[in-house]
Design an enzyme around this catalytic site. Structure first.
Site, mmCIF file in Angstrom:
data_model
loop_
_atom_site.group_PDB
_atom_site.id
_atom_site.type_symbol
_atom_site.label_atom_id
_atom_site.label_comp_id
_atom_site.label_asym_id
_atom_site.label_seq_id
_atom_site.Cartn_x
_atom_site.Cartn_y
_atom_site.Cartn_z
ATOM 1 N N GLY A 49 -16.122 -0.727 -16.951
ATOM 2 C CA GLY A 49 -16.842 -1.819 -16.283
ATOM 3 C C GLY A 49 -16.105 -3.104 -16.626
ATOM 4 N N ARG A 91 -6.155 -1.489 -17.986
ATOM 5 C CA ARG A 91 -6.846 -1.279 -16.699
ATOM 6 C C ARG A 91 -6.438 -2.420 -15.743
ATOM 7 N NH1 ARG A 91 -11.821 1.548 -16.631
ATOM 8 N NH2 ARG A 91 -11.184 1.920 -14.494
ATOM 9 N N ASP A 239 -14.639 -5.543 -9.592
ATOM 10 C CA ASP A 239 -13.611 -5.595 -10.642
ATOM 11 C C ASP A 239 -12.695 -6.792 -10.491
ATOM 12 O OD1 ASP A 239 -14.499 -2.682 -10.709
ATOM 13 O OD2 ASP A 239 -13.300 -2.966 -12.520
ATOM 14 N N ASN A 249 -13.781 -2.922 -5.969
ATOM 15 C CA ASN A 249 -14.791 -2.265 -6.809
ATOM 16 C C ASN A 249 -14.508 -0.768 -6.769
ATOM 17 O OD1 ASN A 249 -17.181 -2.444 -8.486
ATOM 18 N ND2 ASN A 249 -18.281 -1.438 -6.825
ATOM 19 N N LYS A 250 -15.280 -0.023 -7.517
ATOM 20 C CA LYS A 250 -15.078 1.426 -7.637
ATOM 21 C C LYS A 250 -14.849 2.092 -6.282
ATOM 22 C CE LYS A 250 -14.816 3.444 -10.549
ATOM 23 N NZ LYS A 250 -13.440 3.730 -11.044
HETATM 24 O O1 MRU Z 1 -13.653 2.569 -13.591
HETATM 25 P P1 MRU Z 1 -14.823 1.748 -14.050
HETATM 26 O O2 MRU Z 1 -15.993 2.580 -14.485
HETATM 27 O O3 MRU Z 1 -14.423 0.727 -15.081
HETATM 28 O O4 MRU Z 1 -15.280 0.951 -12.746
HETATM 29 C C1 MRU Z 1 -16.335 0.058 -12.862
HETATM 30 C C2 MRU Z 1 -16.750 -0.562 -11.593
HETATM 31 O O5 MRU Z 1 -16.176 -0.334 -10.553
HETATM 32 C C3 MRU Z 1 -17.858 -1.575 -11.669
HETATM 33 O O6 MRU Z 1 -18.610 -1.581 -10.493
HETATM 34 C C4 MRU Z 1 -17.256 -2.972 -11.889
HETATM 35 O O7 MRU Z 1 -16.403 -2.973 -12.985
HETATM 36 C C5 MRU Z 1 -18.303 -3.999 -12.078
HETATM 37 S S1 MRU Z 1 -19.155 -3.801 -13.588
HETATM 38 C C6 MRU Z 1 -20.244 -5.078 -13.794
#
Ligand code: MRU
Length: 347
Positions: A49, A91, A239, A249-250
């Site tokens: 996140g 990341r 993100d 985003n994801k």
């Molecule tokens: O791969 P991740 O679990 O880090 O991805 C997270 C997301 O896509 C969240 O939606 C994003 O980081 C926002 S968290 C407030």
């Protein structure tokens, strides 16, 4: 609004975080004494996140610097920057990671003339400040976003933009928590979020823990459930958001946004200002992380695909700004045209 979940914090000169790979089966905390293990924890999604990744990097950099016994100021500086570099490589999509690293570098430069112990102390204090600020920012996002939610809403969310993705109560889930605290009766549809199931494992866990009514669906059900009229809002996190409002985003978020448009459902993005990267003009330039193919060929360690199959595993996608109804931040709600509204919020 509160959450009982403590995702990450500094304690007794160590970094402590909940092990998100063990959830929902086991609620266990890991204590880190070596910054290299924090780097590994970010890479392997023990913590994930974007805001939580930023906090982890800040605390990790403080931890790494605290443990140094430099022979000179130059030596301290060189090693500090090497540590920062290691965190930068974890990341690539998460803007908050780079934002937090920049904050730590800035603080380092500000106190460079002090002695090594004072520098270390200043870095620990800065990292704790970043962590505490995130808690307050989440609360502001919740307050700013809760007026978008109506009693009786059925809201779809994707991945986990909750307490587990931040140091506080979350961004998308921060808005949901704030609406619940106001007494609004709402129901959440949770996308399972393949490949690594942040929705099924983490968002579902958070909502069950706090008795917020929720229903889990597989990702490929969202269109049908929208067509059935069972969803009237979508709220997700981000993100990285470009200057024009395009939001990474994801993976799977983009498809939801397109589906939401087709069904006339408002689509909200909730994120701190630190997720917005005004140095990037459009989503085309947002770096998209590609992760190990095993995340697709296996489900929680169990092989589901034949040996030798080719795999493509982008971890994020970009939702063009034209699909986004509003961007909810701690400084206010940005509405289209985003180029202007974002610029205003960022100043
Ligand atoms: O791969 P991740 O679990 O880090 O991805 C997270 C997301 O896509 C969240 O939606 C994003 O980081 C926002 S968290 C407030």
């Amino acid at each position: 609004m509160q959450s009982d979940i403590r995702t990450i914090f500094w304690e007794d000169n160590t970094v402590v975080m909940i092990d998100q790979n063990a959830l929902p089966h086991e609620e266990r905390y890991l204590r880190f004494t070596d910054y290299k293990d924090v780097v590994a924890a970010i890479k392997d999604l023990t913590i994930r996140g974007a805001p939580a990744i930023g906090v982890a990097a800040a605390l990790g950099i403080a931890l790494g610097t605290l443990k140094l016994s430099p022979s000179s100021k130059e030596d301290l500086k060189t090693t500090f920057y090497e540590i920062c570099e290691e965190f930068s490589g974890t990341r690539p999509t998460a803007r908050n990671l780079f934002w937090a690293i920049e904050r730590m570098k800035k603080r380092f430069e500000e106190v460079l003339l002090s002695n090594p112990d004072q520098i270390k102390k200043a870095l620990v204090e800065e990292a704790i400040r970043i962590c505490e600020e995130d808690i307050a920012i989440n609360q502001r996002i919740g307050i700013n976003g809760r007026s978008m939610i109506r009693d009786g809403d059925n809201i779809l969310t994707h991945c986990n933009a909750g307490a587990l993705a931040t140091a506080g109560c979350g961004t998308a889930l921060g808005v949901i928590r704030a609406a619940c605290e106001e007494g609004k009766k709402i129901h959440i549809f949770v996308d399972e979020t393949r490949p690594v199931l942040q929705g099924a494992r983490l968002t579902a866990w958070e909502l069950c823990k706090e008795n917020i009514p929720a229903t889990l669906i597989a990702d490929n059900m969202a269109g049908f459930v929208m067509k059935q009229g069972k969803i009237n809002k979508v709220i997700v996190g981000a993100d990285r958001i470009a200057a024009n409002g395009d939001a990474a985003n994801k993976i799977g978020t983009y498809s939801l946004a397109v589906l939401a448009k087709e069904h006339d459902i408002p689509f909200y993005v909730a994120a701190p200002l630190s997720t917005i990267d005004i140095s990037i003009q459009s989503g085309d330039d947002i770096p998209i992380e590609e992760r190990n193919g095993e995340e697709i060929t296996t489900i929680r360690g169990v092989k589901v695909a034949p040996e030798g199959i080719n795999v493509y595993n982008p971890a994020f996608d970009v939702t063009p700004h034209r699909y986004i109804t509003a961007i909810i931040t701690e400084a206010g709600v940005a509405l289209p045209p985003y180029q202007e509204s974002i610029a205003k919020l960022k100043t």
